[in-house]
Write an enzyme that holds these catalytic residues in place. Structure first.
Site, short mmCIF file in Angstrom:
data_model
loop_
_atom_site.label_atom_id
_atom_site.label_comp_id
_atom_site.label_asym_id
_atom_site.label_seq_id
_atom_site.Cartn_x
_atom_site.Cartn_y
_atom_site.Cartn_z
N ASP A 187 10.31 -39.32 29.02
CA ASP A 187 9.68 -38.06 28.65
C ASP A 187 10.47 -37.38 27.53
O ASP A 187 11.43 -37.94 27.01
CB ASP A 187 9.56 -37.15 29.87
CG ASP A 187 10.92 -36.85 30.49
OD1 ASP A 187 11.58 -35.92 30.00
OD2 ASP A 187 11.31 -37.53 31.45
N HIS A 497 7.94 -47.49 30.42
CA HIS A 497 7.39 -46.13 30.51
C HIS A 497 8.25 -45.24 29.61
O HIS A 497 9.26 -44.69 30.03
CB HIS A 497 7.43 -45.64 31.96
CG HIS A 497 6.79 -44.30 32.15
ND1 HIS A 497 5.43 -44.15 32.30
CD2 HIS A 497 7.31 -43.05 32.18
CE1 HIS A 497 5.15 -42.86 32.44
NE2 HIS A 497 6.27 -42.18 32.36
N ASP A 543 6.06 -54.96 34.45
CA ASP A 543 6.18 -54.56 33.05
C ASP A 543 4.87 -53.90 32.63
O ASP A 543 4.06 -54.47 31.89
CB ASP A 543 6.49 -55.77 32.17
CG ASP A 543 6.82 -55.37 30.74
OD1 ASP A 543 7.14 -54.18 30.52
OD2 ASP A 543 6.76 -56.23 29.84
N GLU A 552 10.56 -47.22 33.93
CA GLU A 552 10.97 -46.14 33.04
C GLU A 552 12.42 -46.34 32.63
O GLU A 552 13.19 -47.01 33.32
CB GLU A 552 10.81 -44.77 33.71
CG GLU A 552 11.05 -43.61 32.72
CD GLU A 552 10.68 -42.24 33.28
OE1 GLU A 552 10.62 -41.29 32.49
OE2 GLU A 552 10.46 -42.14 34.50
#
Length: 573
Positions: A187, A497, A543, A552
């Site tokens: 993020d 991710h 994956d 992630e």
């Protein structure tokens, strides 16, 4: 297939290998068997070298071929055994006897060839530097120029010069500037706990093996300034975390939007960002990390080092007045909480680092009033592992400790290292854990850090072997057959991710970032991640870009990875 694979495959063209069980392997010359699990990067010459062969029918022998197709070793495989955690039947190929530098491949009749790998000194240097360069790609508040970032270059995003205070911060109005730092994970947010704890691990490597990354080695904007690129990269994160200290000394918990941004490039993630919360955990982790930074930067950047120490002491004093202020997400904020209600580990780490930095006996007295706990547990990571960072730091400063205190720390680490090593010796793929939580790869690496300290204390090769086998696991000797560090190894994650990697239109993900690893809890199954049915714990990894629970990336994963690779580059032969 990459060029390394293709060249090796051409060398193998026309070869077939017979074995004593009268079967002959005949794989396509450009095909590499997924049933042979090895460290896809390679091995140090004197390292313990084992590959795992996944097979339903026992094979008798394996062969090791060099780059000229010459058989340099033929040995028996271990008896067939069943591994419940990975749901596999396996045999072990031990080729530790081969120490000559070169490129090799393992061949098993009826199964095929492994990916090619190297045996040589400094075999993990590229991956070590890559795991640090991965942090550069996570930089906030600056453009990533093509001359440094290559095809992953991108525009400047998140200057973080107009950040609102969320009411949870204790401030009701106004803006502040809090630029720089690294994005925490997949993020675009920044967290003080998840900056300070990894900084502690990164700085430990510099404390134990100074200048292991030379100026210019990472090709970052600061390269050529006369200082280690490693310290330059760490300072970029330190510069940010210093801005998160309030005037009263306490640390704001995080800088985030109210919700996670969609899978877009950083420049398109334009939601208002906030300074959120305040708490004891962030303040103590910050105090420990900046006290350690003081010692590391003092020889070359005295003024900066003194700034770090002053900030550390101020944060500690705030924590004394607020000894148990736990952070919880406000109702309107749903980004990573990184909450913790047990502050004993944070207190221990802060007391240790501040005592070493200042020799103030009050910190030592606080340490002695809290008995050490050497019981390593999986899944604790950023909530409790920092007590081990305290032990590691104290053991580096024997001259500051009474002999009984030092010996108790040494005995505790060695005893826990022996327990961890025993588990690894009896585990599938020789990894030191048997329960797979979120970020299981970091659990393996954090356990390996304990083994590394035991090796530094005793120089017993069994501990070094344990660390090397943890690295082997990371680079492909595992139940899914992937090298978990993006861009390194023949088969590494392609769909992590990670918002930039998902949105930049480039096939390959940003390199040098470590995937979290198998997670039997599968918290993301409800959000579109598709796991195989009834998958064993060690294979509970996919994956897939939606898999935030297994695939992630995170600063907490990269930090122990960098430490372990740096340690091996200095200690392994």
């Amino acid at each position: 297939m990459n060029l390394h694979q293709l060249l090796f495959a051409l060398l193998l063209l026309g070869s077939c290998v017979a074995s004593s069980d009268n079967t002959t392997s005949a794989p396509e010359p450009t095909t590499f068997s997924e049933q042979i699990r090895i460290n896809q990067i390679g091995y140090y010459p004197k390292a313990n070298k084992k590959a795992v062969i996944v097979t339903e029918q026992a094979k008798s022998t394996f062969q090791l071929l060099d780059a000229d197709k010459k058989v340099v070793l033929e040995e028996k495989l271990s008896p067939l055994q069943e591994w419940e955690l990975s749901g596999e039947q396996v045999q072990i190929a031990d080729f530790s006897a081969v120490i000559e530098a070169g490129t090799y491949s393992i061949v098993v009749a009826g199964i095929g060839h492994s990916y090619p790998f190297e045996i040589k000194e400094n075999v993990l240097q590229g991956a070590f530097l890559g795991s640090m360069k991965g942090l550069y790609y996570q930089r906030v508040s600056m453009p990533l120029e093509e001359k440094y970032a290559g095809k992953w270059h991108r525009a400047m995003a998140h200057p973080d010069d107009s950040i609102l205070f969320h009411p949870s911060s204790g401030k009701s109005e106004g803006f502040t500037a809090s630029p720089k730092g690294w994005y925490d994970a997949g993020d675009y947010n920044k967290y003080v706990v998840n900056a300070s704890f990894p900084l502690g691990q990164f700085l430990l490597l510099e404390e134990q093996y100074p200048n292991s990354v030379k100026d210019g080695a990472l090709n970052i904007p600061e390269s050529g300034n006369g200082q280690s690129d490693y310290l330059d990269e760490l300072k970029y994160e330190l510069d940010w975390v210093l801005t998160m200290q309030d005037e009263d000394g306490g640390l704001f918990h995080k800088l985030t939007a109210k919700r996670f941004e969609p899978m877009v490039m950083p420049v398109a993630a334009s939601s208002q960002r906030y300074i959120v919360g305040k708490g004891t955990t962030a303040s103590l982790d910050f105090a420990a990390a900046t006290a350690k930074a003081y010692r590391i930067f003092l020889p070359t950047q005295k003024a900066y080092a003194e700034q770090c120490l002053a900030a550390a002491e101020k944060a500690y004093q705030w924590a004394l007045k607020h000894p148990a202020l736990a952070f919880e997400n406000p109702e309107d904020v749903s980004t990573g909480e990184y909450g913790d209600k047990d502050f004993s580990d944070e207190w221990y780490w802060a007391n240790a680092e501040l005592y070493i930095a200042t020799q103030d006996e009050s910190y030592l007295a606080a340490l002695k009033s809290s008995p050490p706990n050497f019981d390593f547990k999986v899944g604790e990571s950023w909530t409790a592992y920092m007590r081990f960072l305290a032990y590691f730091a104290l053991l580096e400063h024997k001259d500051l400790l009474a002999s009984d205190f030092y010996n108790s720390l040494k005995t505790g680490i060695l005893s826990e290292a022996d327990r961890i090593l025993k588990k690894a010796q009896n585990a599938p793929y020789f990894q030191p854990i048997d329960d797979f939580h979120w970020g299981s790869n970091s659990d393996i690496l954090n356990a390996a850090m304990i083994l590394a300290q035991a090796y530094r204390l005793e120089k017993d090769k069994k501990y070094l072997t344990g660390v090397q086998q943890a690295a082997d696991y990371m680079f492909g000797n595992n139940a899914v057959g992937y090298s978990f560090l993006t861009g390194f190894g023949d088969k590494s994650p392609m769909f992590i991710h990670h918002r930039q990697s998902a949105a930049d239109g480039i096939a390959e993900p940003v390199p040098g970032l470590l995937s979290g690893g198998p997670n039997s809890r599968q918290q993301d199954a409800k959000n579109g991640t598709i796991y195989p049915p009834n998958v064993p714990p060690m294979k509970s990894w996919v994956d897939q870009e939606p898999s935030y629970a297994s695939n992630e990336v995170c600063l907490n994963w990269n930090a122990p990875m960098t430490y372990i690779l740096g340690f091996l580059e200095q200690e392994a032969e």
